[in-house]
Design an enzyme around this catalytic site. Sequence first.
Site, PDB file in Angstrom:
ATOM      1  N   LYS A  13       0.834  -1.209   0.000  1.00 20.95           N
ATOM      2  CA  LYS A  13       0.000   0.000   0.000  1.00 20.95           C
ATOM      3  C   LYS A  13       0.868   1.258   0.000  1.00 20.95           C
ATOM      4  O   LYS A  13       0.634   2.176  -0.765  1.00 20.95           O
ATOM      5  CB  LYS A  13      -0.893   0.057   1.252  1.00 20.95           C
ATOM      6  CG  LYS A  13      -1.839  -1.102   1.415  1.00 20.95           C
ATOM      7  CD  LYS A  13      -2.688  -0.950   2.659  1.00 20.95           C
ATOM      8  CE  LYS A  13      -1.917  -0.950   3.963  1.00 20.95           C
ATOM      9  NZ  LYS A  13      -1.220  -2.229   4.265  1.00 20.95           N
ATOM     10  N   ARG A  88      -9.426   1.537   8.494  1.00 19.36           N
ATOM     11  CA  ARG A  88      -9.012   0.178   8.787  1.00 19.36           C
ATOM     12  C   ARG A  88     -10.093  -0.584   9.534  1.00 19.36           C
ATOM     13  O   ARG A  88      -9.918  -1.734   9.862  1.00 19.36           O
ATOM     14  CB  ARG A  88      -7.800   0.261   9.704  1.00 19.36           C
ATOM     15  CG  ARG A  88      -6.564  -0.325   9.107  1.00 19.36           C
ATOM     16  CD  ARG A  88      -5.508  -0.173  10.178  1.00 19.36           C
ATOM     17  NE  ARG A  88      -4.379  -0.963   9.885  1.00 19.36           N
ATOM     18  CZ  ARG A  88      -3.316  -0.530   9.226  1.00 19.36           C
ATOM     19  NH1 ARG A  88      -3.278   0.686   8.767  1.00 19.36           N
ATOM     20  NH2 ARG A  88      -2.300  -1.331   9.021  1.00 19.36           N
ATOM     21  N   ARG A 160      11.335  -1.973  11.035  1.00 23.23           N
ATOM     22  CA  ARG A 160      10.276  -1.508  11.931  1.00 23.23           C
ATOM     23  C   ARG A 160      10.077  -2.476  13.102  1.00 23.23           C
ATOM     24  O   ARG A 160      10.173  -3.684  12.941  1.00 23.23           O
ATOM     25  CB  ARG A 160       8.956  -1.376  11.160  1.00 23.23           C
ATOM     26  CG  ARG A 160       8.791  -0.006  10.551  1.00 23.23           C
ATOM     27  CD  ARG A 160       7.647   0.086   9.597  1.00 23.23           C
ATOM     28  NE  ARG A 160       6.412  -0.561  10.024  1.00 23.23           N
ATOM     29  CZ  ARG A 160       5.292  -0.539   9.298  1.00 23.23           C
ATOM     30  NH1 ARG A 160       5.266   0.104   8.145  1.00 23.23           N
ATOM     31  NH2 ARG A 160       4.217  -1.151   9.718  1.00 23.23           N
ATOM     32  N   ARG A 171      -0.678  -9.005  13.099  1.00 20.99           N
ATOM     33  CA  ARG A 171      -1.222  -7.952  12.232  1.00 20.99           C
ATOM     34  C   ARG A 171      -2.081  -8.559  11.136  1.00 20.99           C
ATOM     35  O   ARG A 171      -3.096  -7.990  10.750  1.00 20.99           O
ATOM     36  CB  ARG A 171      -0.067  -7.132  11.622  1.00 20.99           C
ATOM     37  CG  ARG A 171       0.561  -6.206  12.652  1.00 20.99           C
ATOM     38  CD  ARG A 171       1.942  -5.745  12.239  1.00 20.99           C
ATOM     39  NE  ARG A 171       1.940  -4.959  11.026  1.00 20.99           N
ATOM     40  CZ  ARG A 171       3.025  -4.707  10.306  1.00 20.99           C
ATOM     41  NH1 ARG A 171       4.205  -5.184  10.686  1.00 20.99           N
ATOM     42  NH2 ARG A 171       2.947  -3.985   9.225  1.00 20.99           N
TER      43      ARG A 171
END
Length: 215
Positions: A13, A88, A160, A171
Amino acid sequence: MKIIMLGAPGAGKGTQAQMIADKYGIPHISTGDIFRANIKNGTELGMEAKKYMDQGLLVPDELTVKILLDRVAQEDCRGGYVLDGFPRTIPQAEVLDRSLEELDSRIDYAIDVEVPDENIVKRMSGRRACLACGATFHVEHVPPKQEGICDRCGKDLVLRDDDKPETVQNRLTVYHEQTQPLIDFYGRKGILKTVDGTKPMQEVFGSIAEILGNA
Ligand code: AP5
Ligand code: MG
């Protein structure tokens, strides 16, 4: 032109949103990048968001919605924007719709970048992110010119905190439970477009540019 990017964590994305932003001259707005910038700067918002992000959970809607609505109200968003990582949840999408309706506006396209879960974990471990400007690289697919340094702003690249394999798995679970329903939500509105995110990124972008045309 107002665009939403949908897709699992690591689907690309952010990569595609940046390419759209560059080609169409609209801002790329990533709620994840906004949170990470706040964490880096040690703000109260950053400290609160970090509690959720480190576990692979969503930051509560109350926090996220306000930040996003403030951001899209800024001057540079008048000609449109590409949203990456927002909405989301269905409640986030509903708030966004209502606030756009008040301005007599609406989202033009929701682009779903489809990538199966199997490909995701591999992509994440190779990702390197710039916390200063939000640029994303990949050790194999998109290596920076100089290892560990951002091509765009010269700052350090990092892995990250939420890209550890166990957090990535959380996730993905959260994505399927809370975010995937948005695909039907935008499908029913007739603005959903799907692209195959497993293709090389220029090809993925080619499909998106075909959808968006010369707008
Ligand atoms: P966020 O930052 O949005 O993370 P995410 O959705 O998990 O998505 P990613 O940024 O991990 O992946 P991406 O799809 O952008 O992929 P990328 O382009 O980097 O959110 C992080 C956290 O913040 C959330 O977990 C949540 O806690 C919180 N949050 C954010 N927004 C929220 C909201 N609205 N509500 C509540 N909480 C929120 O690509 C991945 C890698 O693959 C890169 O290395 C890239 O170079 C490579 N790559 C990309 N495309 C290709 C390709 N076609 N082929 C090969 N490699 C590719
Ligand atoms: Mg991203």
